[in-house]
Design an enzyme around this catalytic site. Sequence first.
Site, short mmCIF file in Angstrom:
data_model
loop_
_atom_site.label_atom_id
_atom_site.label_comp_id
_atom_site.label_asym_id
_atom_site.label_seq_id
_atom_site.Cartn_x
_atom_site.Cartn_y
_atom_site.Cartn_z
N GLU A 156 -70.82 55.25 37.22
CA GLU A 156 -69.78 54.57 35.38
C GLU A 156 -69.62 53.44 35.99
O GLU A 156 -69.83 52.23 36.52
CB GLU A 156 -68.50 55.78 35.39
N HIS A 195 -38.76 46.22 34.98
CA HIS A 195 -36.91 46.64 34.43
C HIS A 195 -36.41 46.01 34.98
O HIS A 195 -35.25 45.02 34.75
CB HIS A 195 -36.73 47.79 34.32
N SER A 247 -39.45 41.74 32.21
CA SER A 247 -40.77 41.28 30.82
C SER A 247 -41.10 39.86 31.48
O SER A 247 -40.22 39.17 31.13
CB SER A 247 -40.98 42.43 29.89
N LYS A 278 -43.31 48.60 18.16
CA LYS A 278 -45.53 47.66 18.60
C LYS A 278 -46.04 49.28 20.05
O LYS A 278 -47.17 49.02 19.59
CB LYS A 278 -44.43 46.11 19.50
N ASP A 279 -45.64 49.36 20.53
CA ASP A 279 -45.74 50.52 21.91
C ASP A 279 -46.91 51.37 21.13
O ASP A 279 -47.68 51.85 21.69
CB ASP A 279 -44.41 50.36 22.48
C1 HEM Z 1 -51.87 53.23 36.46
C2 HEM Z 1 -51.96 52.06 35.70
C3 HEM Z 1 -50.28 51.18 35.66
C4 HEM Z 1 -49.58 51.06 34.41
C5 HEM Z 1 -49.74 52.96 33.91
C6 HEM Z 1 -48.57 50.20 33.99
C7 HEM Z 1 -47.67 50.44 33.56
C8 HEM Z 1 -47.18 48.87 32.81
C9 HEM Z 1 -45.59 49.16 32.24
C10 HEM Z 1 -45.65 49.83 31.42
C11 HEM Z 1 -45.83 48.10 32.14
C12 HEM Z 1 -44.50 46.79 31.04
C13 HEM Z 1 -45.04 46.64 29.85
C14 HEM Z 1 -46.23 45.80 29.64
O1 HEM Z 1 -46.04 44.77 30.31
O2 HEM Z 1 -47.75 46.32 29.83
C15 HEM Z 1 -46.66 47.43 33.44
C16 HEM Z 1 -46.44 45.67 33.53
C17 HEM Z 1 -47.27 45.10 34.69
N1 HEM Z 1 -48.13 45.18 35.39
FE1 HEM Z 1 -48.80 47.56 34.69
N2 HEM Z 1 -49.07 49.32 34.48
C18 HEM Z 1 -50.71 49.76 35.67
C19 HEM Z 1 -51.04 49.26 36.38
C20 HEM Z 1 -51.54 47.96 36.98
C21 HEM Z 1 -52.18 46.85 37.23
C22 HEM Z 1 -53.49 47.70 37.94
C23 HEM Z 1 -51.80 46.05 37.35
C24 HEM Z 1 -52.49 44.96 38.28
C25 HEM Z 1 -52.17 43.99 39.01
C26 HEM Z 1 -50.80 45.85 36.99
C27 HEM Z 1 -50.19 44.36 37.08
C28 HEM Z 1 -48.20 44.37 35.83
C29 HEM Z 1 -47.75 43.33 35.72
C30 HEM Z 1 -48.14 42.07 36.27
C31 HEM Z 1 -46.41 43.53 34.44
C32 HEM Z 1 -45.25 42.77 34.20
C33 HEM Z 1 -45.65 41.48 33.42
C34 HEM Z 1 -45.37 40.99 32.65
O3 HEM Z 1 -44.07 41.34 31.90
O4 HEM Z 1 -45.59 39.68 32.38
N3 HEM Z 1 -50.26 47.02 36.28
N4 HEM Z 1 -47.53 47.84 33.90
#
Ligand code: HEM
Length: 399
Positions: A289, A218, A222, A245-246
């Site tokens: 797994e 935030h 994004s 969409k979500d």
């Molecule tokens: C418990 C696990 C995770 C949750 C609940 C989570 C949740 C989220 C949410 C809600 C967003 C904003 C919506 C979206 O872009 O899909 C986001 C963005 C992002 N997440 Fe995660 N995430 C998790 C794990 C990870 C992992 C493992 C990575 C990789 C290293 C990661 C990298 C990113 C990145 C780089 C963004 C920004 C993407 C963009 O806006 O271009 N996340 N995440």
Amino acid sequence: MTGSSSSDRENDGSKQDWLDSRLPVRRFLTTQFRSFPMPRSASMLWTVGAMLSAVLVLMLLSGLVLAMNYTPTVAGAFASIEAIERRVPSGWLLRSMHMAGASLFLGALYLHLFRGLYYGSYKKPRELVWLLGLLLLVMTMITAFAGYVLPWGQMSYWGADIAGKALASIPVIGPFTERVFLDGSQPGDGTLHHLFVLHFTLAFAIVAVVGLHVAGVHVAGSGNPSGVEPDRKGSLPFSPYFAIKDAFGVAVFAIVLTAVMFLFPDLVTESANYRPANPLHTPTNIEPEWYFLPFFGMLQAIPFKFGGLVASVGAVVVLFLVPWLDTSPVRSARQRPLIRLSMILLVAAFVALGLAGQHHMEGGWLIIGRCATVFYFFHFLVVLPFVSRRERAVVGDAS
Ligand code: HEM
């Protein structure tokens, strides 16, 4: 009529002011969710974060009830899981939800991670979002491993045994690390107790880190598939456009989860784990797994144990370096043909490693496992820095 509605509105307004001047909940929800600007071009792949958040809530709720009925001892663990399956009201449903949820959570996590790699989401200003995401990946992997040992079936026991032996292969501190992990010389009561506490506490720590991760998104804003940061015209408010969409993404995810739970439960279970742990009988084919198979493949592809451990841990560590290995000003693989090709090969190598991990590492599978391991590191340590340097030079010449 008009007078009464305007006084109603004033009353509403003063109630909201009352709350907001004490705890700015409404202001927070409005700025961070309702009117938060999202790039118009953010695709369905940008809904995976919402799916992960939703399934995390489901895992915590089902896990809480399971923990209330679980006994973390060698004598009681397997029997308590049987009791959950047969005697606790809806216990079978909650357990099935927890097991299918864990599998789909890791599947969605890999999708989320590869999306980030493909579209360059790790680049400025989202480096911290990336690092916090990777921290979540590591925490999730440890939580999932610990959870798999808890039922104390055959795979649980032998999985803990293999992990202990892998730790023991570390030079100098290996035997000590193994003893701390197992709380003894072989998996037993102490191991179960350690892993139960770890499983339970890490699950809540994950929620806290998700909060920081989403806060980071935030602040930085994004990203989107084009890799170009949008201006005001290129953005739309989160609600209603992206909220819907979500919600759609989460609904599809819920349907898949339900289908796996009720129609294809064998996809996420290992039949050997329905037999109680027996330290005197080693199963013919010990495998983790599916979501650990690519790393297990690397562990086996290297002829000596410590080398295998370095490769499989290194496969995660190298991801932490990606924002500094890829210094190109071009963000998305859509505009980077070489990176796009290398990313496709990287996904193929990851899948091949998973398949190799499922087989005895000899003959063809050994060659595939070794080639895929080499390519995995080649992509990050050679292709990314090399292509970045070339692209930096081209952009520099053009400007
Ligand atoms: C418990 C696990 C995770 C949750 C609940 C989570 C949740 C989220 C949410 C809600 C967003 C904003 C919506 C979206 O872009 O899909 C986001 C963005 C992002 N997440 Fe995660 N995430 C998790 C794990 C990870 C992992 C493992 C990575 C990789 C290293 C990661 C990298 C990113 C990145 C780089 C963004 C920004 C993407 C963009 O806006 O271009 N996340 N995440």
